[in-house]
Design a protein around this motif. Structure first.
Motif, mmCIF file in Angstrom:
data_model
loop_
_atom_site.group_PDB
_atom_site.id
_atom_site.type_symbol
_atom_site.label_atom_id
_atom_site.label_comp_id
_atom_site.label_asym_id
_atom_site.label_seq_id
_atom_site.Cartn_x
_atom_site.Cartn_y
_atom_site.Cartn_z
ATOM 1 N N HIS A 123 0.848 -1.329 0.067
ATOM 2 C CA HIS A 123 -0.136 -0.031 -0.047
ATOM 3 C C HIS A 123 0.847 1.317 0.048
ATOM 4 N N ASP A 171 -7.291 1.121 6.075
ATOM 5 C CA ASP A 171 -6.496 0.848 7.174
ATOM 6 C C ASP A 171 -6.440 1.923 8.355
ATOM 7 N N HIS A 181 -13.976 -1.951 4.611
ATOM 8 C CA HIS A 181 -13.151 -2.531 3.624
ATOM 9 C C HIS A 181 -14.222 -3.308 2.599
ATOM 10 N N HIS A 205 -6.214 0.575 -2.511
ATOM 11 C CA HIS A 205 -6.212 -0.409 -1.469
ATOM 12 C C HIS A 205 -6.944 -1.626 -1.157
ATOM 13 N N ASP A 238 -5.603 -5.224 -1.503
ATOM 14 C CA ASP A 238 -6.107 -6.311 -0.639
ATOM 15 C C ASP A 238 -6.894 -7.339 -1.062
HETATM 16 ZN ZN LIG Z 1 -6.568 -3.132 4.257
#
Ligand SMILES: [Zn+2]
Length: 219
Positions: free
Chosen positions: A5, A32, A67, A103, A107
């Motif tokens: 990231h 995050d 998320h 992101h 992920d």
């Molecule tokens: Zn994450």
């Protein structure tokens, strides 16, 4: 995914040359940065489950607001909108919105299927965290590429510009190695507090960037 990231954030300098490294890190890590707050508020749930995947003991049991893909788009839009209101730069706003979304995409490759498309949806994830020989080199390559692109645009204007920047790179590398080889965290609160501590990395990014200037390209 950790340094990957940051690699994305560093690479963002290539596209948005006058965006501070602090803002780039904030965008690339936004999900995050929000997540530990939601964990502390008991809105999202993480469990410690050694062996959950080979590379992390964290079991992301529920994190629909930080998320899910839907909320990722909402966060990206909000991030871009706030940046635009402050800086009035549409191009940079779009770059930052895309970084927020990057992101989730990164992920998606490493998490086992635990990422929702929207709250309550089926869960997705390609699970590269179970394939260390693919995941680790991949993440290192993304990080290294980000560093390369960043320093192709930005140069130090004083000694702090050297040490603050490379200090951050070394610090991130050490954390990554400790996450890979260190013991699992003792409890979920310590994960959340470490996550909150990541805001310091955003501040570190602003500090380093303030001591660097844009390279003048040879024409
Ligand atoms: Zn994450």
């Amino acid at each position: 995914m950790f340094i990957g990231h940051f690699g994305a954030g560093l690479a963002g300098k290539k596209a948005g040359k006058d965006i501070s490294l602090g803002t780039l890190i904030m965008a690339a890590q936004w999900l995050d940065l929000v997540w530990p707050v939601l964990v502390l508020l008991n809105i999202e749930i993480v469990k410690i489950n050694p062996g959950d995947t080979k590379l992390t003991p964290l079991n992301f049991e529920s994190y629909p607001f930080s998320h899910s893909l839907l909320y990722t788009f909402i966060w990206g839009l909000l991030f871009a909108a706030v940046y635009f209101l402050i800086k009035r730069n549409l191009r940079n706003s779009i770059i930052l919105g895309l970084l927020v979304v990057s992101h989730w995409v990164l992920d998606l490759f490493v998490h086992r299927p635990d990422l929702p498309l929207y709250p309550g949806s089926a869960l997705h994830g390609f699970g590269l965290w179970n394939y260390p020989l693919i995941e680790i080199p991949l993440e290192i390559i993304i990080f290294a590429a980000g560093i390369y692109l960043f320093v192709s645009i930005s140069k130090p204007k004083d000694r702090i510009g050297v040490f603050a920047f490379w200090g951050l790179i070394i610090f991130l590398s050490v954390i990554y190695i400790m996450n890979l080889f260190g013991p699992p965290p003792p409890d979920t609160n310590s994960i959340a507090y470490a996550g909150i501590g990541m805001w310091l990395l955003v501040a570190w990014g602003y500090w380093a960037d303030r001591h660097r200037v844009r390279k003048i390209m040879n024409s």
